[in-house]
Motif scaffolding. Structure first.
Motif, PDB file in Angstrom:
ATOM      1  N   THR A   1     -40.798 -21.611  -6.040  1.00 32.79           N
ATOM      2  CA  THR A   1     -39.495 -22.256  -5.870  1.00 32.79           C
ATOM      3  C   THR A   1     -39.086 -23.079  -7.093  1.00 32.79           C
ATOM      4  O   THR A   1     -37.911 -23.087  -7.458  1.00 32.79           O
TER       5      THR A   1
ATOM      6  N   TRP B   1     -36.961 -21.446  -9.757  1.00 31.40           N
ATOM      7  CA  TRP B   1     -35.586 -21.110  -9.411  1.00 31.40           C
ATOM      8  C   TRP B   1     -34.737 -22.340  -9.128  1.00 31.40           C
ATOM      9  O   TRP B   1     -33.515 -22.229  -8.968  1.00 31.40           O
TER      10      TRP B   1
ATOM     11  N   ILE C   1     -29.959 -23.579  -8.456  1.00 28.98           N
ATOM     12  CA  ILE C   1     -29.286 -24.012  -7.229  1.00 28.98           C
ATOM     13  C   ILE C   1     -27.917 -24.608  -7.549  1.00 28.98           C
ATOM     14  O   ILE C   1     -26.964 -24.418  -6.805  1.00 28.98           O
TER      15      ILE C   1
ATOM     16  N   VAL D   1     -24.688 -22.479  -7.239  1.00 28.40           N
ATOM     17  CA  VAL D   1     -24.306 -21.927  -5.935  1.00 28.40           C
ATOM     18  C   VAL D   1     -23.749 -23.044  -5.060  1.00 28.40           C
ATOM     19  O   VAL D   1     -24.265 -24.166  -5.077  1.00 28.40           O
TER      20      VAL D   1
ATOM     21  N   ILE E   1     -23.612 -25.105  -2.013  1.00 31.32           N
ATOM     22  CA  ILE E   1     -24.612 -25.397  -0.988  1.00 31.32           C
ATOM     23  C   ILE E   1     -24.015 -26.328   0.064  1.00 31.32           C
ATOM     24  O   ILE E   1     -23.453 -27.370  -0.266  1.00 31.32           O
TER      25      ILE E   1
ATOM     26  N   LEU F   1     -36.297 -14.502   1.487  1.00 32.27           N
ATOM     27  CA  LEU F   1     -35.091 -14.397   0.677  1.00 32.27           C
ATOM     28  C   LEU F   1     -34.885 -12.929   0.346  1.00 32.27           C
ATOM     29  O   LEU F   1     -35.821 -12.141   0.417  1.00 32.27           O
TER      30      LEU F   1
ATOM     31  N   TRP G   1     -30.245 -18.962  -0.737  1.00 31.47           N
ATOM     32  CA  TRP G   1     -30.113 -20.154  -1.579  1.00 31.47           C
ATOM     33  C   TRP G   1     -30.262 -21.446  -0.794  1.00 31.47           C
ATOM     34  O   TRP G   1     -30.811 -22.428  -1.301  1.00 31.47           O
ATOM     35  N   HIS G   2     -29.813 -21.472   0.459  1.00 34.01           N
ATOM     36  CA  HIS G   2     -29.997 -22.668   1.279  1.00 34.01           C
ATOM     37  C   HIS G   2     -31.482 -22.867   1.602  1.00 34.01           C
ATOM     38  O   HIS G   2     -31.972 -23.996   1.609  1.00 34.01           O
TER      39      HIS G   2
ATOM     40  N   LEU H   1     -33.937 -21.850  -0.341  1.00 36.89           N
ATOM     41  CA  LEU H   1     -34.529 -22.317  -1.601  1.00 36.89           C
ATOM     42  C   LEU H   1     -34.272 -23.804  -1.784  1.00 36.89           C
ATOM     43  O   LEU H   1     -35.182 -24.558  -2.138  1.00 36.89           O
ATOM     44  N   CYS H   2     -33.056 -24.247  -1.518  1.00 38.46           N
ATOM     45  CA  CYS H   2     -32.718 -25.661  -1.644  1.00 38.46           C
ATOM     46  C   CYS H   2     -33.595 -26.516  -0.725  1.00 38.46           C
ATOM     47  O   CYS H   2     -34.122 -27.555  -1.143  1.00 38.46           O
TER      48      CYS H   2
END
Length: 123
Positions: A31, A34, A38, A41, A43, A57, A73-74, A76-77
């Motif tokens: 993570t 990447w 973030i 994108v 969020i 993902l 992406w959420h 990942l965040c």
């Protein structure tokens, strides 16, 4: 229909999920590698709190662009915020990526792939 767009590319995520519904993860990402992306994108902070980190993902190989997360992406965040070091991913095949791509370049003559060690952690 769920859509993801990054610059001049757009994918039908609903279709991508149908294509991979019976597949398990192909690998995982680190993570931290990447996290800086973030900010590119949109969020929704409330949605971040509700996502399930056990859902892999979805990644695609973008011609001339390497690997890109097109769904998650959420997740990942949330993983970055809570210190989760790795997330599972499913990687679309070239055919699957084309099947769910709505908009994007077709010119892949000079494609430069990102080495696996830059995308995935070592075992």
């Amino acid at each position: 229909m769920e859509i993801f767009q990054m610059l001049g590319w757009r994918w039908d995520i609903t279709e991508a999920k149908k294509l991979i519904q019976d597949r398990g993860p192909d690998g995982w990402i680190v993570t931290e590698r990447w996290a800086a992306m973030i900010q590119l994108v949109a969020i929704d902070a409330e949605h971040v709190l509700r996502v399930d980190l056990s859902e892999p993902l979805i990644m695609a190989t973008v011609p001339n662009g390497g690997m890109l997360i097109i769904d998650g992406w959420h997740r990942l965040c949330k993983a970055v915020a809570f210190g989760v070091a790795e997330l599972f991913v499913v990687i679309l095949t070239e055919e699957e990526e084309l099947a769910c791509r709505i908009v994007g370049e077709e010119d892949d003559e000079e494609e430069e792939d990102m080495p696996d060690e830059d995308v995935f952690g070592s075992a």
